[in-house]
Write a protein that holds these residues in place. Structure first.
Motif, short mmCIF file in Angstrom:
data_model
loop_
_atom_site.label_atom_id
_atom_site.label_comp_id
_atom_site.label_asym_id
_atom_site.label_seq_id
_atom_site.Cartn_x
_atom_site.Cartn_y
_atom_site.Cartn_z
N GLY A 1 28.17 38.06 41.18
CA GLY A 1 27.52 36.77 41.38
C GLY A 1 27.96 36.05 42.63
N ASN A 2 28.41 34.82 42.47
CA ASN A 2 28.78 33.98 43.61
C ASN A 2 30.21 34.20 44.07
OD1 ASN A 2 26.27 32.81 43.59
ND2 ASN A 2 26.88 31.17 42.18
N VAL A 3 30.95 35.05 43.39
CA VAL A 3 32.33 35.31 43.78
C VAL A 3 32.32 36.37 44.86
CG1 VAL A 3 34.59 36.08 43.00
CG2 VAL A 3 33.14 34.75 41.48
N THR A 4 32.88 36.04 46.01
CA THR A 4 32.89 36.97 47.13
C THR A 4 34.18 37.78 47.09
OG1 THR A 4 31.68 35.35 48.43
CG2 THR A 4 32.72 37.14 49.64
N GLY A 5 34.08 39.03 46.67
CA GLY A 5 35.22 39.94 46.70
C GLY A 5 36.40 39.46 45.89
N LEU A 6 36.19 39.02 44.70
CA LEU A 6 37.22 38.53 43.81
C LEU A 6 37.97 37.34 44.40
CD1 LEU A 6 38.76 41.76 42.25
CD2 LEU A 6 37.23 40.15 41.18
N THR A 7 37.24 36.46 45.05
CA THR A 7 37.83 35.21 45.54
C THR A 7 37.15 34.05 44.83
OG1 THR A 7 36.25 35.03 47.36
CG2 THR A 7 38.33 36.15 47.82
N ILE A 8 37.90 33.00 44.69
CA ILE A 8 37.35 31.78 44.09
C ILE A 8 37.69 30.64 45.04
CG2 ILE A 8 37.50 30.16 42.17
CD1 ILE A 8 38.37 32.50 40.42
N GLN A 9 36.68 29.84 45.38
CA GLN A 9 36.91 28.68 46.24
C GLN A 9 37.01 27.45 45.34
OE1 GLN A 9 34.21 28.38 49.48
NE2 GLN A 9 35.47 26.88 50.54
N LEU A 10 38.16 26.81 45.33
CA LEU A 10 38.40 25.68 44.45
C LEU A 10 37.64 24.42 44.89
CD1 LEU A 10 42.24 26.13 43.87
CD2 LEU A 10 40.38 26.87 42.39
N ARG A 11 37.51 24.22 46.20
CA ARG A 11 36.80 23.05 46.71
C ARG A 11 35.83 23.52 47.78
NH1 ARG A 11 38.56 17.16 47.21
NH2 ARG A 11 39.84 17.76 45.46
N ASP A 12 34.57 23.27 47.59
CA ASP A 12 33.55 23.71 48.55
C ASP A 12 33.82 23.13 49.92
OD1 ASP A 12 32.15 25.24 46.75
OD2 ASP A 12 30.91 23.56 46.05
N GLY A 13 33.66 23.98 50.93
CA GLY A 13 33.83 23.55 52.31
C GLY A 13 35.27 23.54 52.78
N ASN A 14 36.22 23.80 51.91
CA ASN A 14 37.64 23.81 52.30
C ASN A 14 38.13 25.26 52.25
OD1 ASN A 14 40.35 23.44 52.71
ND2 ASN A 14 40.62 21.94 51.07
N GLU A 15 38.30 25.85 53.43
CA GLU A 15 38.72 27.26 53.51
C GLU A 15 40.13 27.49 52.95
OE1 GLU A 15 37.01 30.03 54.56
OE2 GLU A 15 35.25 28.73 54.60
N ALA A 16 40.96 26.47 52.96
CA ALA A 16 42.33 26.61 52.47
C ALA A 16 42.41 26.67 50.95
CB ALA A 16 43.20 25.46 52.99
N SER A 17 41.31 26.35 50.28
CA SER A 17 41.34 26.33 48.81
C SER A 17 40.80 27.62 48.20
CB SER A 17 40.55 25.12 48.30
OG SER A 17 39.17 25.30 48.59
N ILE A 18 40.78 28.69 48.97
CA ILE A 18 40.28 29.97 48.46
C ILE A 18 41.43 30.74 47.82
CG2 ILE A 18 39.33 32.22 49.10
CD1 ILE A 18 37.73 30.81 51.27
N ILE A 19 41.22 31.19 46.59
CA ILE A 19 42.17 32.07 45.91
C ILE A 19 41.61 33.48 46.03
CG2 ILE A 19 43.24 32.69 43.73
CD1 ILE A 19 42.95 29.76 42.88
N ASP A 20 42.37 34.35 46.69
CA ASP A 20 41.89 35.72 46.95
C ASP A 20 42.66 36.70 46.06
OD1 ASP A 20 40.78 38.00 47.96
OD2 ASP A 20 41.52 37.74 50.00
N PHE A 21 42.05 37.02 44.92
CA PHE A 21 42.68 37.96 43.98
C PHE A 21 42.73 39.37 44.56
CE2 PHE A 21 41.07 34.62 41.14
CZ PHE A 21 42.26 34.26 40.54
N ALA A 22 41.75 39.73 45.36
CA ALA A 22 41.73 41.07 45.96
C ALA A 22 42.93 41.28 46.88
CB ALA A 22 40.43 41.29 46.73
N ALA A 23 43.31 40.24 47.64
CA ALA A 23 44.48 40.36 48.52
C ALA A 23 45.76 40.55 47.70
CB ALA A 23 44.59 39.13 49.41
#
Length: 153
Positions: free
Chosen positions: A49-71
């Motif tokens: 779906g909307n999850v890009t490569g097992l990442t979750i963005q906690l706040r839209d538009g804020n790149e620092a709020s991305i949780i990258d499970f794949a990494a």
């Protein structure tokens, strides 16, 4: 001062350690490349779906709020691959070589027993006093020490 430093550097352990660090860092780069280029895209493909490569963005538009499970999964896989290779290619063979060296070493002379030491002292004292050496008791003392009872018969 320089001699001590030279002795430190020329010890085998320091050179072995330096080689291990260089080989380890090169191997870590290889494993990281493998997991980043091959495993991470496979892990990312499992996201939906909307999850890009097992990442979750906690706040839209804020790149620092991305949780990258794949990494994180990538780092864990990299760690385990590196640890396994270091163990099986370095630690295990060195352990076997060390065991072989220990087997190859001859045992030194066994520590003398209390009875044997006392007999030596007696013989030395008799020799210093000019008295004749006592014969027969040394063999008897060895039998006693071998049998384990520690008493002469």
């Amino acid at each position: 001062m320089l001699k001590g430093f030279k002795d430190f550097l020329m010890r085998g352990n320091v050179i072995d350690l330096a080689v291990a660090v260089v080989v380890g860092s090169a191997f870590t780069a290889l494993v990281t490349s493998f997991t980043t280029s091959i495993l991470k895209p496979i892990i990312a493909a499992t996201g939906g779906g909307n999850v890009t490569g097992l990442t979750i963005q906690l706040r839209d538009g804020n790149e620092a709020s991305i949780i990258d499970f794949a990494a994180m999964i990538n780092a864990v896989i990299t760690f385990f691959i590196t640890a396994a290779v270091v163990y099986f290619l370095f630690v295990l063979p060195m352990k076997k070589i060390s065991e072989r060296r220990k087997k190859g070493k001859e045992e030194g002379q066994a520590e003398p027993t209390d009875v044997e030491l006392l007999l030596e002292i007696r013989d030395l004292l008799r020799r210093e006093q000019g008295l004749p050496q006592v014969k027969g008791l040394a063999a008897e003392a060895k039998k006693a020490s071998v049998s384990g009872d520690g008493q002469q018969k």
